[in-house]
Structures are given as structure tokens and as C-alpha cells.
Scaffold this active site. Sequence first.
Site, PDB file in Angstrom:
ATOM      1  N   HIS A 235     -12.481 -39.331  13.399  1.00 41.74           N
ATOM      2  CA  HIS A 235     -11.480 -38.584  12.646  1.00 41.74           C
ATOM      3  C   HIS A 235     -10.066 -39.168  12.735  1.00 41.74           C
ATOM      4  O   HIS A 235      -9.463 -39.531  11.744  1.00 41.74           O
ATOM      5  CB  HIS A 235     -11.395 -37.145  13.178  1.00 41.74           C
ATOM      6  N   ASP A 236      -9.515 -39.218  13.953  1.00 35.61           N
ATOM      7  CA  ASP A 236      -8.077 -39.375  14.141  1.00 35.61           C
ATOM      8  C   ASP A 236      -7.479 -40.694  13.648  1.00 35.61           C
ATOM      9  O   ASP A 236      -6.378 -40.680  13.073  1.00 35.61           O
ATOM     10  CB  ASP A 236      -7.728 -39.153  15.620  1.00 35.61           C
TER      11      ASP A 236
ATOM     12  N   ASN B 190      -8.949 -30.992  22.858  1.00 35.64           N
ATOM     13  CA  ASN B 190     -10.273 -31.470  23.288  1.00 35.64           C
ATOM     14  C   ASN B 190     -10.503 -31.183  24.770  1.00 35.64           C
ATOM     15  O   ASN B 190     -11.622 -31.071  25.250  1.00 35.64           O
ATOM     16  CB  ASN B 190     -10.394 -32.972  23.036  1.00 35.64           C
TER      17      ASN B 190
HETATM   18  O1  RIB Z   1     -11.975 -31.638  14.201  1.00 37.94           O
HETATM   19  C1  RIB Z   1     -11.754 -32.920  14.709  1.00 37.94           C
HETATM   20  C2  RIB Z   1     -10.467 -32.992  15.467  1.00 37.94           C
HETATM   21  O2  RIB Z   1     -10.527 -32.130  16.600  1.00 37.94           O
HETATM   22  C3  RIB Z   1     -10.180 -34.385  16.034  1.00 37.94           C
HETATM   23  O3  RIB Z   1      -8.797 -34.580  16.119  1.00 37.94           O
HETATM   24  C4  RIB Z   1     -10.777 -34.317  17.406  1.00 37.94           C
HETATM   25  O4  RIB Z   1     -10.171 -35.253  18.308  1.00 37.94           O
HETATM   26  C5  RIB Z   1     -10.425 -32.912  17.799  1.00 37.94           C
HETATM   27  O5  RIB Z   1      -9.079 -32.918  18.266  1.00 37.94           O
HETATM   28 CA    CA Z   2      -7.825 -35.146  18.291  1.00 34.54          CA
END
Ligand code: RIB
Ligand code: CA
Length: 309
Positions: A239-240, A40
Site C-alpha cells: 500500500h504505502d 500497525n
Molecule cells: O490499510 C492499509 C494501511 O493500514 C497501510 O498503511 C498499512 O501499513 C496500515 O497502516
Molecule cells: Ca501504514
Amino acid sequence: MDALPIILDCDPGHDDALAMILAAKNPALKLLGITTVSGNGGISKVTLNARRIATLANIDVPIAEGAGKSILGAFEEANDIHGESALDGAELPEPKIELSLLHAVDLIAKLIRESDKSVTLIATGPLTNIALFLKMHPGLKPKISEIVFMGGSASRGNRTPYAEFNIWMDPEAAEVVLQSGLPLTMCGLDVTHQALVTPDIFNELDKMNSKLSKIIIGLLKFFAKTYDEVFEMPDPPLHDPVAVALLIDRTVVKTRMVNVEVELSGTLTRGATVVDLHNRLGRSANCNVALELDRSKFWNLMLTAIRSC
Ligand code: RIB
Ligand code: CA
């Protein structure tokens, strides 16, 4: 039941920050350490962010910096989603948590060696550190219970039409993990796009009225703004933390054990995960793929973790 020993490898990142909190605060898990990988943001940014979030949420575990580039030397920040700092949207404290002198791969090896139980690796960024660890410390593989990773997709991508960002950033690393023979659970976009930060979640955060909840609201409002601008998704997917939540309560997701491969050479599809849901290729199943989320169970775990800080 004893807490499950885990190590979190991440690229904070807004959703990684929440994953850190859930991993550290739920009593079913024993967070041994945090390692960072560029994704990121550049490695210095994501490592500073990890230390800031650990300071903010009182997460006192070793933090070690990892790979600044993919195995093949690629690097790109996701500023369009996470901002210039890779964690825009709120004023974060200066870090009080010192950085380990070890490289991420060496910290992972040290923590696994020292653990009296097998360790689960959770990866919420590109898989570079995990792949390097597997290649450099094959003798420690028997002490890895499972690798749970947020990445990939059984349908469309987000960094390119068919590749999800974490896998797209380092497809060769994903290949090492997918071919490792270890128990794997993949939390791809299919399941994480069900973990949307909807207005009711913001209301719950608002009710907490704490320093941490106010900062999280600021971070998630920024995340919502960029997701709406880039993907026309007003409620952003968190997401995470899904990858963490399923280790606390396996019923948070429904999974299918199928064959997953990664495209390494496709001109337009490099980094895409090929998830063979109907075994059309006849290859052996190597990965549990999460496809459905129990939204209320997920958010109950996530909000409880924030309240407990
Ligand atoms: O595609 C989403 C993922 O990519 C997540 O882990 C977000 O934090 C980025 O790392
Ligand atoms: Ca991530």
C-alpha cells in the site's frame, strides 16, 4: 528540477518500511524527516521499527514519535497482519538513529518553518499527527504544498467491511484533513490493491542478493503469509509506497478529483470514506483520488530505490 521537500508520517508496518526507503532514496524527493503514529503497532513499536529501518537503509533524517492514540483516544494494533513487533519476518538491526526529543507535531512544524520551499506531507498511517499539526499550527498551512495519504477506499474496506484501517483508526483526524482546504491526494485500497507483491517481484529481490534485499524478502514473505490467511490474497498489496511513488512520477497513478467525506457516526460504517465518483451528492470536489496504478512504473521506482541502498 529541484527535489521536492517531503515529510513522511508512518506506522511501520511492512509497507511503511518500503515507503521510507522509496521516500529517502529517490533523488526527486528530499526527505526532511520521519514521524511515527500508532497504527500497525503501538507507538513504541512503530517508532523502534522506523529507527531500525532507517539504520538498515542508511536513512539519516530526524525521527520523532507521535500520537499513541486517536484523537478520541482509541487504539488497536494490526498484529494479525504485521505481527507482534508490527514488523515481523526478519532480524532487524538495533537502531543507531537517535530519536528526536521533539513530538512528531513539533518536528513537522520545525521542519516546515526551516524549509525554504513549501513541503509535501505524506501520511501512510492513521492521520492523527497530521490533524493535530493542522489544528496546532494553522499559520503554517500556506507552506504545505499538498497532503498525500494512503487511506480510505472508494469501494470496500479492510478493517471493517467498508472502512480502511488508517481511516478507521482515526476518522475524526481524517475529517480534519478532508476539510482542511489543502490540496489532497488519496491513495486508497482501489489503487494500492494493484501494487501486489507477485512472484516476479520476489524474483527481482532475489537477484539483488544483498543484506537489505534478503531482509525485505523475509519481511514481505511474512506479509504475504498474513495477507493470505486473513484476506485470501497470496500476493500482498504494498500500500504505502504508492503514496510516495506518485510524487516522484505523477503518471504512476490515474486520479479523479471528486468529493470525499468520512463517515463518523455509522453504526457499521464508521471510518468509511464516501468517495462520490459521480457527484451524486453535489458536494464540492476536495480530493484527488488515485484509482489506477501503472504497475511497471511503480515497481521500477520501488526496486530501484532498494538497489540504491
Ligand atoms: O490499510 C492499509 C494501511 O493500514 C497501510 O498503511 C498499512 O501499513 C496500515 O497502516
Ligand atoms: Ca501504514
